[in-house]
Structures are given as structure tokens and as C-alpha cells.
Design a protein around this motif. Structure first.
Motif, PDB file in Angstrom:
ATOM      1  N   ARG A 160     -43.344  -1.849 -10.151  1.00  0.00           N
ATOM      2  CA  ARG A 160     -42.890  -1.238  -8.896  1.00  0.00           C
ATOM      3  C   ARG A 160     -41.579  -0.501  -9.166  1.00  0.00           C
TER       4      ARG A 160
ATOM      5  N   GLY B 283     -37.812 -14.944  -6.834  1.00  0.00           N
ATOM      6  CA  GLY B 283     -38.609 -14.308  -5.775  1.00  0.00           C
ATOM      7  C   GLY B 283     -39.738 -13.523  -6.418  1.00  0.00           C
TER       8      GLY B 283
ATOM      9  N   ASP C 296     -39.988 -18.961  -6.765  1.00  0.00           N
ATOM     10  CA  ASP C 296     -40.214 -18.453  -5.405  1.00  0.00           C
ATOM     11  C   ASP C 296     -40.204 -19.670  -4.472  1.00  0.00           C
TER      12      ASP C 296
ATOM     13  N   TYR D  88     -31.677 -15.717   7.274  1.00  0.00           N
ATOM     14  CA  TYR D  88     -32.488 -14.529   7.013  1.00  0.00           C
ATOM     15  C   TYR D  88     -32.133 -13.435   8.005  1.00  0.00           C
TER      16      TYR D  88
ATOM     17  N   SER E  16     -45.801  -6.314  -3.161  1.00  0.00           N
ATOM     18  CA  SER E  16     -45.273  -5.994  -4.488  1.00  0.00           C
ATOM     19  C   SER E  16     -46.249  -5.066  -5.213  1.00  0.00           C
TER      20      SER E  16
ATOM     21  N   ARG F 108     -35.871  -8.665  -7.234  1.00  0.00           N
ATOM     22  CA  ARG F 108     -36.042  -7.397  -6.539  1.00  0.00           C
ATOM     23  C   ARG F 108     -36.729  -7.612  -5.195  1.00  0.00           C
ATOM     24  N   ASN F 109     -36.170  -6.966  -4.174  1.00  0.00           N
ATOM     25  CA  ASN F 109     -36.770  -6.989  -2.833  1.00  0.00           C
ATOM     26  C   ASN F 109     -36.856  -8.407  -2.264  1.00  0.00           C
TER      27      ASN F 109
ATOM     28  N   SER G 121     -35.462 -22.323  -4.094  1.00  0.00           N
ATOM     29  CA  SER G 121     -34.989 -21.521  -2.970  1.00  0.00           C
ATOM     30  C   SER G 121     -33.584 -21.019  -3.224  1.00  0.00           C
ATOM     31  N   LEU G 122     -33.416 -19.729  -3.068  1.00  0.00           N
ATOM     32  CA  LEU G 122     -32.085 -19.130  -3.211  1.00  0.00           C
ATOM     33  C   LEU G 122     -31.194 -19.526  -2.039  1.00  0.00           C
TER      34      LEU G 122
ATOM     35  N   ALA H  34     -42.891 -13.722  -6.097  1.00  0.00           N
ATOM     36  CA  ALA H  34     -44.066 -13.465  -5.250  1.00  0.00           C
ATOM     37  C   ALA H  34     -45.356 -13.804  -6.010  1.00  0.00           C
TER      38      ALA H  34
ATOM     39  N   GLU I 258     -44.159  -8.704 -10.645  1.00  0.00           N
ATOM     40  CA  GLU I 258     -42.931  -8.380 -11.386  1.00  0.00           C
ATOM     41  C   GLU I 258     -42.910  -9.130 -12.726  1.00  0.00           C
TER      42      GLU I 258
ATOM     43  N   ILE J  38     -42.758 -12.624   2.694  1.00  0.00           N
ATOM     44  CA  ILE J  38     -43.558 -11.408   2.513  1.00  0.00           C
ATOM     45  C   ILE J  38     -43.759 -11.187   1.024  1.00  0.00           C
ATOM     46  N   GLN J  39     -44.983 -11.047   0.603  1.00  0.00           N
ATOM     47  CA  GLN J  39     -45.269 -10.947  -0.835  1.00  0.00           C
ATOM     48  C   GLN J  39     -45.604  -9.523  -1.304  1.00  0.00           C
TER      49      GLN J  39
HETATM   50  C1  LIG Z   1     -41.293  -8.820  -1.202  1.00  0.00           C
HETATM   51  S1  LIG Z   1     -41.442 -10.165  -2.289  1.00  0.00           S
HETATM   52  C2  LIG Z   1     -40.687  -9.544  -3.770  1.00  0.00           C
HETATM   53  C3  LIG Z   1     -41.667  -9.417  -4.888  1.00  0.00           C
HETATM   54  C4  LIG Z   1     -41.141  -8.830  -6.187  1.00  0.00           C
HETATM   55  N1  LIG Z   1     -39.891  -9.436  -6.584  1.00  0.00           N
HETATM   56  C5  LIG Z   1     -41.018  -7.331  -6.076  1.00  0.00           C
HETATM   57  O1  LIG Z   1     -39.923  -6.802  -5.970  1.00  0.00           O
HETATM   58  O2  LIG Z   1     -42.027  -6.663  -6.076  1.00  0.00           O
HETATM   59  C6  LIG Z   1     -40.203 -11.301  -1.699  1.00  0.00           C
HETATM   60  C7  LIG Z   1     -40.387 -12.711  -2.243  1.00  0.00           C
HETATM   61  O3  LIG Z   1     -39.197 -13.452  -2.003  1.00  0.00           O
HETATM   62  C8  LIG Z   1     -39.572 -14.775  -1.744  1.00  0.00           C
HETATM   63  N2  LIG Z   1     -38.484 -15.470  -1.072  1.00  0.00           N
HETATM   64  C9  LIG Z   1     -38.134 -15.413   0.236  1.00  0.00           C
HETATM   65  N3  LIG Z   1     -37.112 -16.243   0.475  1.00  0.00           N
HETATM   66  C10 LIG Z   1     -36.787 -16.829  -0.704  1.00  0.00           C
HETATM   67  C11 LIG Z   1     -35.822 -17.793  -1.091  1.00  0.00           C
HETATM   68  N4  LIG Z   1     -34.978 -18.338  -0.208  1.00  0.00           N
HETATM   69  N5  LIG Z   1     -35.778 -18.174  -2.378  1.00  0.00           N
HETATM   70  C12 LIG Z   1     -36.645 -17.658  -3.287  1.00  0.00           C
HETATM   71  N6  LIG Z   1     -37.590 -16.748  -2.974  1.00  0.00           N
HETATM   72  C13 LIG Z   1     -37.666 -16.337  -1.700  1.00  0.00           C
HETATM   73  C14 LIG Z   1     -40.815 -14.624  -0.880  1.00  0.00           C
HETATM   74  O4  LIG Z   1     -41.592 -15.816  -0.847  1.00  0.00           O
HETATM   75  C15 LIG Z   1     -41.508 -13.460  -1.560  1.00  0.00           C
HETATM   76  O5  LIG Z   1     -42.448 -13.918  -2.497  1.00  0.00           O
END
Ligand SMILES: C[S@@+](CC[C@H](N)C(=O)[O-])C[C@H]1O[C@@H](n2cnc3c(N)ncnc32)[C@H](O)[C@@H]1O
Length: 286
Positions: free
Chosen positions: A83, A111, A140, A32, A79, A218-219, A202-203, A113, A117, A76-77
Motif C-alpha cells: 500500500r 497494527g 494487532d 480513539y 489494507s 501505518r494507518n 494493544s498500543l 491487520a 503489510e 478497521i482492517q
Molecule cells: C487500517 S488497519 C492498518 C493496516 C496496515 N497497517 C496498513 O496500513 O495497511 C488498522 C489496524 O489497527 C488495529 N488497531 C486498532 N487499534 C489498535 C491498538 N490499540 N493496538 C494495536 N492495533 C490496533 C486494527 O485492529 C486494524 O487491524
């Protein structure tokens, strides 16, 4: 943005903390983006009354109950529904006509959240008459976020913003058609998730699990370093059918990725790309 410089001993302690989390809890945050992770772990130390990362590591290894709460600092959630409305408008006006040409559709929201989305896409697909032929995979790493996404209840105070975003996205129904006010929140119609699967993925560590015609992630990449961004983009490329679409967040791009050649710009301004026939770099390298 200039990378913040943290004391070397803190960086070592943070490495060890992330290694401990990986080995003990099998969540991998080692790839990260460091600056923001460092600051969030400092806040976690403060919250748990720990003197530093080593102290936090010591306690985490002995107090499993702490980990669920720590996930709230690691992820971080933030959103909104619809959006960046221009992104959803571009999907509606430019991508949907192509999606219509496939008899069945799979959409991967990586992801997702707390579900904002996903509900945006589910409403958009219903408005555009694509819902019945679509399966949505919402993934997620945060189990707490997935539970909220599946519940589909959002604070009523957020609804005016969601409504305005929906209008700006070209929505041709009223957002109020999709929720009822109850339990102090806006409860979204469960029929919207009749064709959705919510799953932990998990990505950073998992593989592709389905073929998709649209990946909307996204994000999420903004929290990853370059290596992990490449891994995630490789998964998206492997998952997408030829001619499938990838949508990223406003501050994300695949331009510098080793997989860039596997995609073509579709709407560069809205960060929408199209999978082409060129093999993924990772596959070519293998
Ligand atoms: C800021 S939110 C994005 C929310 C939505 N996609 C948007 O754009 O509004 C980021 C999300 O990525 C998830 N996330 C973080 N690391 C991740 C991973 N390795 N694999 C999948 N999801 C992950 C977090 O748990 C969080 O829910």
C-alpha cells in the motif's frame, strides 16, 4: 477536517459504552478519534437492532458473544499489499542500506491487520537478502485479523492491485512467485512467515515487548486522539534501537507529538523517521 458535532446525550452514552467495554472486556477504545468511532458505533447499533448506545451497552454486558462481532465495528482492517508503493520503495532504496549494517534485525509491524503489510515487508526483505537475519513481530488488537494474517490467504480479485503495487515499489521478482491459487484465494507461501511471530498487543494498554530496528505502523494512529497517538509514539521510541527507523502512514505524522524530539526526519514525504539519541519526552518528564 472539521470535527463533526454530535448531540451531547449521545456523547455521554458513547463515553459510558466505551467505559463498559473497557471494564468488562479489557479493550480500551476511550482514546480513539471520536467522529469515526461515533459513526461506526451507530452502524453497530443498526446491525444489532439497538435503539442507541445505552441499549447496545446493556446488551453487550449481558451477551459476550456480541463482543467478537462488535470488534469488527471498533477496528478497521482496510489494507493492501505494498500500500502506497512509494513508501516501500523508500524503505527498499533508502532504509535497507542502513538495515544491512546490523547483523540481526527485528521488525515490529504494529497494527498489522490481516497481514498485507507484513507479507509486503517479508517479500521486500527476501528480495533484498535480509530475510535470514530478521524476526518480524506482527501485532494487532484484533484476534480475528491476526488469525487471517497467519493464514496468509487473500482474495484472488485483489492480486492485480497487489501485483501492480509490488512492481511500483521496485520489486525485482514476480509477486506470483510467492503464492499459489487454491481454495478460491491466493495462498501465500508459508516460508514467508517462518520468521514471524503473531501476537495480540494493544498500543492503548500494553507496554513495549521487544527491541526493534524498524517499526512500521501505518494507518493505525489515524484512529487515535492526540493523547493515544502520543502513547503509541512513545512505545515506538522506547522500542527502537538508536538509529532505528519508524514508518507511519501517509496521513500520519509525529510532528505535533511530545516525542517528536526523539526522532529525526529521514524521508519526511514518506513519513519515515529515525530514532535519534535524544531521550523520549516521556522519559525526560518522569
Ligand atoms: C487500517 S488497519 C492498518 C493496516 C496496515 N497497517 C496498513 O496500513 O495497511 C488498522 C489496524 O489497527 C488495529 N488497531 C486498532 N487499534 C489498535 C491498538 N490499540 N493496538 C494495536 N492495533 C490496533 C486494527 O485492529 C486494524 O487491524
Amino acid at each position: 477536517m472539521i470535527d463533526e458535532v454530535f448531540p451531547a446525550h449521545e456523547e455521554i452514552e458513547l463515553d459510558l459504552l466505551l467505559e463498559a467495554i473497557w471494564r468488562h472486556y479489557q479493550y480500551d477504545f476511550r482514546g480513539y478519534s471520536r467522529g469515526s468511532l461515533h459513526r461506526r458505533m451507530e452502524r453497530a447499533c443498526h446491525r444489532f437492532g439497538c435503539e442507541g448506545f445505552s441499549h447496545l451497552q446493556h446488551r453487550l454486558l449481558r451477551e459476550p458473544a456480541m463482543f467478537a462481532e462488535l470488534m469488527g465495528f471498533l477496528t478497521i482492517q482496510v489494507s493492501e499489499m505494498f500500500r502506497d508503493p512509494a513508501y516501500f520503495r523508500a524503505l527498499r532504496e533508502k532504509v535497507v542500506p542502513h538495515l544491512r549494517t546490523w547483523p540481526s534485525l527485528k521488525v515490529w509491524i504494529a497494527g498489522c491487520a490481516n497481514g498485507e503489510e507484513f507479507y509486503s515487508l517479508a517479500i521486500l526483505f527476501r528480495e533484498e537478502g535480509l530475510e535470514d537475519r530478521t524476526i518480524f513481530y506482527c501485532t494487532d488488537i484484533s484476534p480475528a485479523a491476526l488469525a487471517k494474517a497467519e493464514a496468509g490467504i487473500f482474495d484472488l480479485a485483489r492480486i492485480p492491485q497487489f501485483t501492480e503495487n509490488h512492481r511500483l515499489s521496485g520489486g525485482h521478482s514476480s509477486l506470483s512467485d510467492y503464492y499459489t491459487a487454491a481454495y478460491g484465494g491466493a495462498v501465500f507461501d508459508k516460508s514467508l512467515r517462518a520468521r514471524a511471530v503473531f501476537a495480540e498487543h494493544s498500543l492503548a494498554t500494553d507496554q513495549v515487548f521487544a527491541e526493534a530496528h524498524l517499526v512500521s505502523s501505518r494507518n493505525v494512529l489515524i484512529y487515535f486522539d492526540r493523547g493515544l497517538q502520543d502513547r503509541a509514539l512513545g512505545l515506538f521510541g522506547e522500542s527502537l534501537v538508536r538509529g532505528g527507523f519508524l514508518g507511519l502512514g501517509a496521513r500520519e505524522t509525529l510532528r505535533f507529538s511530545r516525542h517528536a524530539g526523539a526522532f529525526a526526519d529521514f524521508d519526511a514525504g514518506e513519513r519515515i523517521y529515525r530514532r535519534n539519541t535524544v531521550a523520549l519526552q516521556a522519559i525526560a518528564d518522569a
